[in-house]
Scaffold this motif. Structure first.
Motif, PDB file in Angstrom:
ATOM      1  N   ALA A 149       0.915  -1.248  -0.089  1.00  0.00           N
ATOM      2  CA  ALA A 149       0.168  -0.161  -0.099  1.00  0.00           C
ATOM      3  C   ALA A 149       0.882   1.162  -0.043  1.00  0.00           C
ATOM      4  O   ALA A 149       0.536   2.202  -0.999  1.00  0.00           O
ATOM      5  N   ASP A 150       1.779   1.081   0.767  1.00  0.00           N
ATOM      6  CA  ASP A 150       2.590   2.592   1.023  1.00  0.00           C
ATOM      7  C   ASP A 150       3.633   2.434  -0.447  1.00  0.00           C
ATOM      8  O   ASP A 150       3.640   3.916  -0.857  1.00  0.00           O
ATOM      9  N   ASN A 151       3.879   1.588  -1.294  1.00  0.00           N
ATOM     10  CA  ASN A 151       4.601   1.550  -2.264  1.00  0.00           C
ATOM     11  C   ASN A 151       3.469   2.238  -3.494  1.00  0.00           C
ATOM     12  O   ASN A 151       4.007   3.021  -4.258  1.00  0.00           O
ATOM     13  N   ARG A 152       2.522   1.656  -3.241  1.00  0.00           N
ATOM     14  CA  ARG A 152       1.338   2.225  -4.577  1.00  0.00           C
ATOM     15  C   ARG A 152       1.029   3.497  -4.313  1.00  0.00           C
ATOM     16  O   ARG A 152       0.696   4.363  -5.090  1.00  0.00           O
ATOM     17  N   LEU A 153       1.094   4.160  -2.878  1.00  0.00           N
ATOM     18  CA  LEU A 153       0.645   5.452  -2.699  1.00  0.00           C
ATOM     19  C   LEU A 153       1.812   6.381  -3.055  1.00  0.00           C
ATOM     20  O   LEU A 153       1.514   7.426  -3.783  1.00  0.00           O
ATOM     21  N   THR A 154       3.145   5.866  -2.973  1.00  0.00           N
ATOM     22  CA  THR A 154       4.572   6.589  -3.211  1.00  0.00           C
ATOM     23  C   THR A 154       4.060   6.616  -4.995  1.00  0.00           C
ATOM     24  O   THR A 154       4.690   7.824  -5.457  1.00  0.00           O
ATOM     25  N   GLU A 155       3.905   5.701  -5.517  1.00  0.00           N
ATOM     26  CA  GLU A 155       3.778   5.761  -6.981  1.00  0.00           C
ATOM     27  C   GLU A 155       2.618   6.743  -7.440  1.00  0.00           C
ATOM     28  O   GLU A 155       3.128   7.350  -8.489  1.00  0.00           O
ATOM     29  N   LEU A 156       1.654   6.729  -6.853  1.00  0.00           N
ATOM     30  CA  LEU A 156       0.717   7.962  -7.255  1.00  0.00           C
ATOM     31  C   LEU A 156       1.261   9.102  -6.872  1.00  0.00           C
ATOM     32  O   LEU A 156       0.675  10.153  -7.801  1.00  0.00           O
ATOM     33  N   GLN A 157       1.902   9.541  -5.817  1.00  0.00           N
ATOM     34  CA  GLN A 157       2.407  10.871  -5.666  1.00  0.00           C
ATOM     35  C   GLN A 157       3.482  11.221  -6.693  1.00  0.00           C
ATOM     36  O   GLN A 157       3.617  12.494  -6.739  1.00  0.00           O
ATOM     37  N   LEU A 158       4.151  10.307  -7.017  1.00  0.00           N
ATOM     38  CA  LEU A 158       5.346  10.660  -7.860  1.00  0.00           C
ATOM     39  C   LEU A 158       5.042  10.561  -9.503  1.00  0.00           C
ATOM     40  O   LEU A 158       5.978  10.804 -10.185  1.00  0.00           O
ATOM     41  N   ALA A 159       3.828  10.211  -9.601  1.00  0.00           N
ATOM     42  CA  ALA A 159       3.383  10.194 -11.035  1.00  0.00           C
ATOM     43  C   ALA A 159       3.463  11.610 -11.630  1.00  0.00           C
ATOM     44  O   ALA A 159       3.234  12.456 -11.119  1.00  0.00           O
ATOM     45  N   GLU A 160       4.047  11.468 -13.064  1.00  0.00           N
ATOM     46  CA  GLU A 160       4.117  12.692 -13.698  1.00  0.00           C
ATOM     47  C   GLU A 160       2.902  13.322 -14.075  1.00  0.00           C
ATOM     48  O   GLU A 160       2.584  14.495 -13.939  1.00  0.00           O
ATOM     49  N   SER A 161       1.939  12.637 -14.383  1.00  0.00           N
ATOM     50  CA  SER A 161       0.447  13.068 -14.479  1.00  0.00           C
ATOM     51  C   SER A 161      -0.396  12.373 -13.402  1.00  0.00           C
ATOM     52  O   SER A 161      -0.275  11.350 -13.362  1.00  0.00           O
ATOM     53  N   PRO A 162      -0.991  13.302 -12.714  1.00  0.00           N
ATOM     54  CA  PRO A 162      -1.838  12.829 -11.440  1.00  0.00           C
ATOM     55  C   PRO A 162      -2.975  11.972 -12.010  1.00  0.00           C
ATOM     56  O   PRO A 162      -3.545  12.111 -12.929  1.00  0.00           O
ATOM     57  N   ALA A 163      -3.247  10.936 -11.037  1.00  0.00           N
ATOM     58  CA  ALA A 163      -4.557  10.039 -11.362  1.00  0.00           C
ATOM     59  C   ALA A 163      -5.821  10.747 -11.276  1.00  0.00           C
ATOM     60  O   ALA A 163      -5.947  11.842 -10.398  1.00  0.00           O
ATOM     61  N   ASP A 164      -6.817  10.404 -12.071  1.00  0.00           N
ATOM     62  CA  ASP A 164      -8.129  11.030 -11.845  1.00  0.00           C
ATOM     63  C   ASP A 164      -8.793  10.408 -10.622  1.00  0.00           C
ATOM     64  O   ASP A 164      -8.377   9.349 -10.256  1.00  0.00           O
ATOM     65  N   ASP A 165      -9.808  11.020 -10.298  1.00  0.00           N
ATOM     66  CA  ASP A 165     -10.763  10.729  -9.182  1.00  0.00           C
ATOM     67  C   ASP A 165     -11.356   9.219  -9.652  1.00  0.00           C
ATOM     68  O   ASP A 165     -11.857   9.103 -11.020  1.00  0.00           O
ATOM     69  N   GLY A 166     -11.620   8.364  -8.701  1.00  0.00           N
ATOM     70  CA  GLY A 166     -12.317   7.160  -9.147  1.00  0.00           C
ATOM     71  C   GLY A 166     -11.443   5.828  -8.504  1.00  0.00           C
ATOM     72  O   GLY A 166     -10.645   6.293  -7.658  1.00  0.00           O
ATOM     73  N   ARG A 167     -11.920   4.876  -9.162  1.00  0.00           N
ATOM     74  CA  ARG A 167     -11.379   3.710  -8.463  1.00  0.00           C
ATOM     75  C   ARG A 167     -10.333   2.875  -9.466  1.00  0.00           C
ATOM     76  O   ARG A 167     -10.488   3.047 -10.497  1.00  0.00           O
TER      77      ARG A 167
END
Length: 130
Positions: free
Chosen positions: A50-68
């Motif tokens: 979970a921590d690795n996935r959260l870090t991937e989302l935080q470091l992504a160049e283009s932010p992820a969209d709202d949703g699941r």
């Protein structure tokens, strides 16, 4: 002639019964300890995922969209499933991320909802897309 005195059959049976009770309680405690250690290992590995996935989302160049979103991965020799949910917050520049991680069910087993099976859930925040 000297009389040699030993244990009677009754004394030996009582001693064996006491030993059996003590051995059974030690085995029960050992089994519980192993179950606790296995649960702690699962929680630790799931929290790392979970921590690795959260870090991937935080470091992504283009932010992820709202949703699941959800996925599967192999970690520490086991298959895991994760699910994330990104939501807007009252702060326009921030979004809340909630992640759930669960071991993948064995083949043929019904998995059910990942959120109900999850070993851990982790919440964090992302910057909103500009």
């Amino acid at each position: 002639m000297k009389s040699c005195r030993g244990f009677t059959l009754l004394e030996v049976l009582v001693a064996l019964a006491i030993f059996a009770l003590v051995a059974a309680s030690v085995l029960t405690a050992s089994g519980r300890s192993l179950q606790t250690a296995a649960k702690l290992e699962d929680k630790t590995l799931a929290m790392w995922i979970a921590d690795n996935r959260l870090t991937e989302l935080q470091l992504a160049e283009s932010p992820a969209d709202d949703g699941r979103d959800q996925g599967e991965l192999e970690f520490a020799g086991r298959r895991w499933q994760w699910q994330s949910e990104i939501q807007a917050t009252s702060e326009p520049s921030m979004r809340r991320v909630t992640l759930w991680v669960a071991p993948r069910p064995e083949r043929g087993a019904t998995g059910g909802d990942l959120r109900e099976r999850s070993v851990v859930s982790l919440s964090g925040f992302l910057g909103a897309p500009q």
